[in-house]
Design an enzyme around this catalytic site. Sequence first.
Site, PDB file in Angstrom:
ATOM      1  CG  HIS A 190      -3.695  -1.927   8.243  1.00  0.00           C
ATOM      2  ND1 HIS A 190      -3.514  -1.218   9.458  1.00  0.00           N
ATOM      3  CD2 HIS A 190      -3.692  -1.046   7.328  1.00  0.00           C
ATOM      4  CE1 HIS A 190      -3.178  -0.262   9.257  1.00  0.00           C
ATOM      5  NE2 HIS A 190      -3.263   0.234   7.722  1.00  0.00           N
ATOM      6  CG  PHE A 229       2.088   3.322   7.137  1.00  0.00           C
ATOM      7  CD1 PHE A 229       1.180   2.705   8.132  1.00  0.00           C
ATOM      8  CD2 PHE A 229       1.993   2.914   5.759  1.00  0.00           C
ATOM      9  CE1 PHE A 229       0.279   1.780   7.621  1.00  0.00           C
ATOM     10  CE2 PHE A 229       0.982   1.951   5.250  1.00  0.00           C
ATOM     11  CZ  PHE A 229       0.138   1.248   6.301  1.00  0.00           C
ATOM     12  CE1 TYR A 284      -0.878   6.744  11.191  1.00  0.00           C
ATOM     13  CE2 TYR A 284       0.723   8.072  10.147  1.00  0.00           C
ATOM     14  CZ  TYR A 284       0.183   6.829  10.754  1.00  0.00           C
ATOM     15  OH  TYR A 284       1.126   5.945  10.729  1.00  0.00           O
ATOM     16  CG  ASP A 329      -8.160   7.870   5.487  1.00  0.00           C
ATOM     17  OD1 ASP A 329      -7.537   6.941   6.058  1.00  0.00           O
ATOM     18  OD2 ASP A 329      -8.865   8.298   5.518  1.00  0.00           O
TER      19      ASP A 329
END
Length: 227
Positions: free
Chosen positions: A186, A78, A67, A65
């Site tokens: 991740h 990202f 930032y 989701d």
Amino acid sequence: MKTLIHNDWQTVLAPVFAGPEYAQLHQFLKQEYATRTIYPEMHHIFQAFEWTPFAQTKVVILGQDPYHGPNQAVGASFAVSPEVPLPPSLQNIYKELQDDLGYAPVRHGYLKSWATQGVLLLNTVLTVRDGQANSHQHHGWETLTDAAIAALSDRGEVVFILWGSAAKAKAALIDRSQNAILTSVHPSPLSAYRGFFGSRPFSQTNALLAQMGEGPIDWQLQATPQV
């Protein structure tokens, strides 16, 4: 129906936009944006789709989701606004990019130049409350983003980059017989040293694209971002 995405994604996702779950999501978002601080800015919710049309998508980098800090989210996984300091996960992505292809990290996190080459920077949930990660999960976004992933899978010849458990869970939507999947932990500082570093996703993606008869992605970002 109101046009929400100004390219072929509008047609691809039209059944979702016309469905009851999206109607409920729309009402939820109206209330959230009216009463809370929500990211990204309302007109950037579908930015990932705007930057990378369905027919031009060759690669998907799947995030969770947006930032949840001020001025960070731009509607693409990202990526952050050009003037915002690099989040830790993106710093690690740049470190792996340098180790993989030798490209020195840039100071900004605006990844539009990847997106305009066919890299869909998709989050599974497209909005979030200020300071509250995952706060808009299970309100209907997953129906839309799952439909997008499934549509690309059905079209075929897409490289899906799945980092972390939330992204890997979407592998069930992808037909491996006509697409490629790259997975690792991740890039977060909490996990990057357990297999993200050294995974070489950028060179691997270009090798897979070559096998599909597609041109490579130029992963080298310019010092001055393409806005």
